[in-house]
Write a protein that holds these residues in place. Structure first.
Motif, PDB file in Angstrom:
ATOM      1  N   SER A   2       0.843  -1.200   0.000  1.00  0.00           N
ATOM      2  CA  SER A   2       0.000   0.000   0.000  1.00  0.00           C
ATOM      3  C   SER A   2       0.874   1.245   0.000  1.00  0.00           C
ATOM      4  CB  SER A   2      -0.916  -0.001   1.216  1.00  0.00           C
ATOM      5  OG  SER A   2      -0.121   0.054   2.390  1.00  0.00           O
ATOM      6  N   GLY A   3       2.105   1.141   0.550  1.00  0.00           N
ATOM      7  CA  GLY A   3       2.992   2.289   0.560  1.00  0.00           C
ATOM      8  C   GLY A   3       3.307   2.776  -0.843  1.00  0.00           C
ATOM      9  N   THR A   4       3.472   1.824  -1.774  1.00  0.00           N
ATOM     10  CA  THR A   4       3.757   2.209  -3.150  1.00  0.00           C
ATOM     11  C   THR A   4       2.610   3.013  -3.743  1.00  0.00           C
ATOM     12  OG1 THR A   4       4.276  -0.123  -3.154  1.00  0.00           O
ATOM     13  CG2 THR A   4       5.092   1.173  -4.980  1.00  0.00           C
ATOM     14  N   TRP A   5       1.375   2.561  -3.444  1.00  0.00           N
ATOM     15  CA  TRP A   5       0.228   3.298  -3.978  1.00  0.00           C
ATOM     16  C   TRP A   5       0.211   4.724  -3.480  1.00  0.00           C
ATOM     17  CZ3 TRP A   5      -2.523   2.576  -7.947  1.00  0.00           C
ATOM     18  CH2 TRP A   5      -2.751   1.290  -8.420  1.00  0.00           C
ATOM     19  N   ILE A   6       0.499   4.897  -2.169  1.00  0.00           N
ATOM     20  CA  ILE A   6       0.467   6.259  -1.617  1.00  0.00           C
ATOM     21  C   ILE A   6       1.554   7.103  -2.264  1.00  0.00           C
ATOM     22  CG2 ILE A   6       0.877   7.573   0.491  1.00  0.00           C
ATOM     23  CD1 ILE A   6      -0.514   5.302   1.975  1.00  0.00           C
ATOM     24  N   ASN A   7       2.761   6.518  -2.452  1.00  0.00           N
ATOM     25  CA  ASN A   7       3.823   7.272  -3.111  1.00  0.00           C
ATOM     26  C   ASN A   7       3.426   7.694  -4.509  1.00  0.00           C
ATOM     27  OD1 ASN A   7       5.756   7.523  -1.207  1.00  0.00           O
ATOM     28  ND2 ASN A   7       6.766   5.577  -1.676  1.00  0.00           N
ATOM     29  N   LEU A   8       2.778   6.743  -5.216  1.00  0.00           N
ATOM     30  CA  LEU A   8       2.324   7.040  -6.581  1.00  0.00           C
ATOM     31  C   LEU A   8       1.382   8.236  -6.584  1.00  0.00           C
ATOM     32  CD1 LEU A   8       3.084   5.148  -8.934  1.00  0.00           C
ATOM     33  CD2 LEU A   8       0.722   4.436  -8.960  1.00  0.00           C
ATOM     34  N   LEU A   9       0.402   8.188  -5.654  1.00  0.00           N
ATOM     35  CA  LEU A   9      -0.611   9.244  -5.588  1.00  0.00           C
ATOM     36  C   LEU A   9       0.044  10.584  -5.265  1.00  0.00           C
ATOM     37  CD1 LEU A   9      -3.658   9.025  -5.870  1.00  0.00           C
ATOM     38  CD2 LEU A   9      -3.811   9.247  -3.405  1.00  0.00           C
ATOM     39  N   ILE A  10       0.999  10.559  -4.305  1.00  0.00           N
ATOM     40  CA  ILE A  10       1.617  11.824  -3.896  1.00  0.00           C
ATOM     41  C   ILE A  10       2.453  12.394  -5.028  1.00  0.00           C
ATOM     42  CG2 ILE A  10       3.342  12.775  -2.341  1.00  0.00           C
ATOM     43  CD1 ILE A  10       2.125  11.208  -0.144  1.00  0.00           C
ATOM     44  N   ASP A  11       3.138  11.497  -5.797  1.00  0.00           N
ATOM     45  CA  ASP A  11       3.893  11.986  -6.956  1.00  0.00           C
ATOM     46  C   ASP A  11       2.969  12.721  -7.918  1.00  0.00           C
ATOM     47  OD1 ASP A  11       6.099  11.013  -5.910  1.00  0.00           O
ATOM     48  OD2 ASP A  11       6.437   9.398  -7.353  1.00  0.00           O
ATOM     49  N   ILE A  12       1.783  12.126  -8.155  1.00  0.00           N
ATOM     50  CA  ILE A  12       0.863  12.769  -9.098  1.00  0.00           C
ATOM     51  C   ILE A  12       0.378  14.104  -8.543  1.00  0.00           C
ATOM     52  CG2 ILE A  12      -1.400  12.531 -10.170  1.00  0.00           C
ATOM     53  CD1 ILE A  12      -0.765   9.538 -10.367  1.00  0.00           C
ATOM     54  N   ILE A  13       0.116  14.153  -7.211  1.00  0.00           N
ATOM     55  CA  ILE A  13      -0.340  15.419  -6.614  1.00  0.00           C
ATOM     56  C   ILE A  13       0.734  16.489  -6.763  1.00  0.00           C
ATOM     57  CG2 ILE A  13      -0.882  16.539  -4.427  1.00  0.00           C
ATOM     58  CD1 ILE A  13      -2.322  14.030  -3.608  1.00  0.00           C
ATOM     59  N   ILE A  14       2.011  16.089  -6.540  1.00  0.00           N
ATOM     60  CA  ILE A  14       3.103  17.066  -6.670  1.00  0.00           C
ATOM     61  C   ILE A  14       3.135  17.631  -8.082  1.00  0.00           C
ATOM     62  CG2 ILE A  14       5.603  17.308  -6.690  1.00  0.00           C
ATOM     63  CD1 ILE A  14       5.696  15.231  -4.478  1.00  0.00           C
ATOM     64  N   SER A  15       3.073  16.734  -9.095  1.00  0.00           N
ATOM     65  CA  SER A  15       3.146  17.213 -10.475  1.00  0.00           C
ATOM     66  C   SER A  15       1.984  18.150 -10.781  1.00  0.00           C
ATOM     67  CB  SER A  15       3.097  16.039 -11.455  1.00  0.00           C
ATOM     68  OG  SER A  15       3.988  15.049 -11.050  1.00  0.00           O
ATOM     69  N   LEU A  16       0.772  17.775 -10.295  1.00  0.00           N
ATOM     70  CA  LEU A  16      -0.389  18.607 -10.599  1.00  0.00           C
ATOM     71  C   LEU A  16      -0.260  19.984  -9.954  1.00  0.00           C
ATOM     72  CD1 LEU A  16      -3.558  16.383 -10.428  1.00  0.00           C
ATOM     73  CD2 LEU A  16      -2.603  17.609 -12.352  1.00  0.00           C
ATOM     74  N   SER A  17       0.201  20.043  -8.702  1.00  0.00           N
ATOM     75  CA  SER A  17       0.266  21.353  -8.055  1.00  0.00           C
ATOM     76  C   SER A  17       1.338  22.209  -8.698  1.00  0.00           C
ATOM     77  CB  SER A  17       0.482  21.216  -6.555  1.00  0.00           C
ATOM     78  OG  SER A  17       1.772  20.792  -6.308  1.00  0.00           O
ATOM     79  N   LEU A  18       2.460  21.585  -9.114  1.00  0.00           N
ATOM     80  CA  LEU A  18       3.484  22.370  -9.819  1.00  0.00           C
ATOM     81  C   LEU A  18       2.917  22.933 -11.116  1.00  0.00           C
ATOM     82  CD1 LEU A  18       6.793  20.343  -9.497  1.00  0.00           C
ATOM     83  CD2 LEU A  18       6.170  22.430  -8.363  1.00  0.00           C
ATOM     84  N   LEU A  19       2.182  22.087 -11.849  1.00  0.00           N
ATOM     85  CA  LEU A  19       1.665  22.549 -13.144  1.00  0.00           C
ATOM     86  C   LEU A  19       0.628  23.658 -12.966  1.00  0.00           C
ATOM     87  CD1 LEU A  19       1.378  19.343 -15.292  1.00  0.00           C
ATOM     88  CD2 LEU A  19       2.851  21.292 -15.627  1.00  0.00           C
TER      89      LEU A  19
END
Lengths: 126, 103, 158
Positions: A2-19
């Motif tokens: 489940s840790g991998t899923w959370i990391n995946l989600l947070i990576d996507i959130i980071i990219s979206l907020s930067l964009l």
């Protein structure tokens, strides 16, 4: 697992907020170029840049925290600082511009402040 | 699963680079306004916004270089920017920055 | 109110000494316990419970952030509009707030609402001059916006 899923989600959130942050900052610059007079340009600058900075700072904060375990409160402080100060500097510059005699746009329909300024000038002259 | 994680991590790098390029373009656009702007307040606003863009660039560079050293830079640019803008605005309005006779 | 904060900090320090671990997180736990104790015993303490005011401040901050986001979206819509067909102008907004602090907060909040930017405050603090991007739109909606802001500010400061 489940840790991998959370990391995946947070990576996507980071990219979206930067964009989104970059998008708002870029739109503020385009508004700076397109709009006809200084007061409308100030609208674009004071509003567009605050949310832009907020997006980029939140992205950087999350990245440094998740990927490397560094909690840096200074980024959040900088974001809050810009949020608090940008309306103040907008107010100061617009007032300076008005007293400097910068004209409103040709299509402006109303100007209540002109009378107040005229009366003030008259009282100073007397 | 592992591949997806690697993909998103390389995606962050690419996104950061794209953001840096876009903000650099926006700084150039603001430079035009700061040089050509019809009045002095226009130039002041453009300089103010260039400072905000510099803050964003410093934040993005912190992601690329993975350091906390640039966080002080972000905060300092913000503070100096505010003081500078207020000083310019007061100078444009009254001709002085520090008033001697407070009424 | 000041007395209550002092009592709260003393409770937190006592919690730190009682549990014999001198870290920030223990202090925080003690502070939360102090808030709980003050809430239970508020009948015996002078003045009203101070967290009421804290909650109002937090509500004001949430209002601030909401308006900021909405106005950002509004201005981005205007930037990418192909034709610039709005009618800008400056109008005067009378206000009931008196002290400098209240006027400052109101002017800042107005600067961050969609399509408005405060330009100046009149000499006797009775009017705020506002530049609006689209006058006919704004004049209709400004009155209820102003009332929500003034109410929220007054609840905090008075």
């Amino acid at each position: 697992m489940s840790g991998t899923w959370i990391n995946l989600l947070i990576d996507i959130i980071i990219s979206l907020s930067l964009l989104t942050g970059t998008f708002f900052i870029f739109s503020a610059s385009i508004g700076m170029l397109r709009f006809p007079d200084i007061y409308i340009r100030l609208h674009a600058v004071t509003k567009g840049s605050t949310l832009g900075i907020a997006g980029i700072m939140i992205g950087a904060f999350l990245f440094l925290y998740v990927e490397h375990g560094i909690v840096s409160g200074k980024l959040i402080l900088g974001m809050i600082f810009v949020m608090v100060t940008s309306p103040i500097s907008g107010h100061m510059i617009s007032r300076a511009g008005y007293h400097n005699g910068v004209k409103l746009w040709d299509k402006s329909v109303r100007d209540d402040y002109a009378e107040a300024v005229k009366e003030k000038r008259k009282s100073i002259d007397n | 699963m592992e591949k997806a994680l690697e993909f998103t991590q390389s995606m962050i790098t690419v996104v950061t680079l794209i953001c840096i390029v876009v903000i650099a373009v926006s700084v150039i656009m603001l430079m035009y306004r700061a040089i050509a702007g019809p009045t002095n307040p226009d130039r002041a606003v453009a300089l103010d916004n260039i400072g905000v863009n510099l803050m964003a660039l410093a934040g993005l560079m912190a992601i690329v270089l993975v350091t906390t050293q640039l966080n002080d830079v972000v905060l300092l640019i913000g503070i100096l920017l505010f003081i500078g803008t207020i000083a310019i605005a007061k100078f444009l309005e009254k001709g002085v920055i520090i008033e001697r006779d407070l009424d | 109110m000041n007395l209550q904060i002092v009592i709260n900090i003393i409770i937190a320090l006592m919690w730190m000494f009682l549990s014999e671990s001198y870290t920030f997180s223990t202090f925080l736990v003690g502070y939360l316990l102090g808030i709980l104790l003050l809430f239970v015993l508020q009948r015996f303490i002078p003045d009203s419970f101070y967290m009421d005011r804290v909650i109002k401040v937090i509500k004001l901050i949430i209002l601030f952030i909401k308006e900021l986001t909405l106005s950002n979206i509004e201005i981005v819509k205007l930037v990418y509009k192909p034709k610039l067909d709005f009618e800008p102008g400056i109008f005067a907004l009378p206000t009931e707030l008196k002290s400098n602090w209240e006027i400052t907060i109101l002017a800042n909040l107005i600067s961050l609402t969609p399509g408005t930017l405060s330009i100046a405050v009149s000499e006797d603090n009775s009017k705020i001059y506002i530049h609006a991007i689209d006058i006919p739109d704004v004049v209709e909606s400004i009155n209820d916006i102003k009332e929500t802001f003034e109410k929220a500010i007054m609840e905090v400061t008075r």
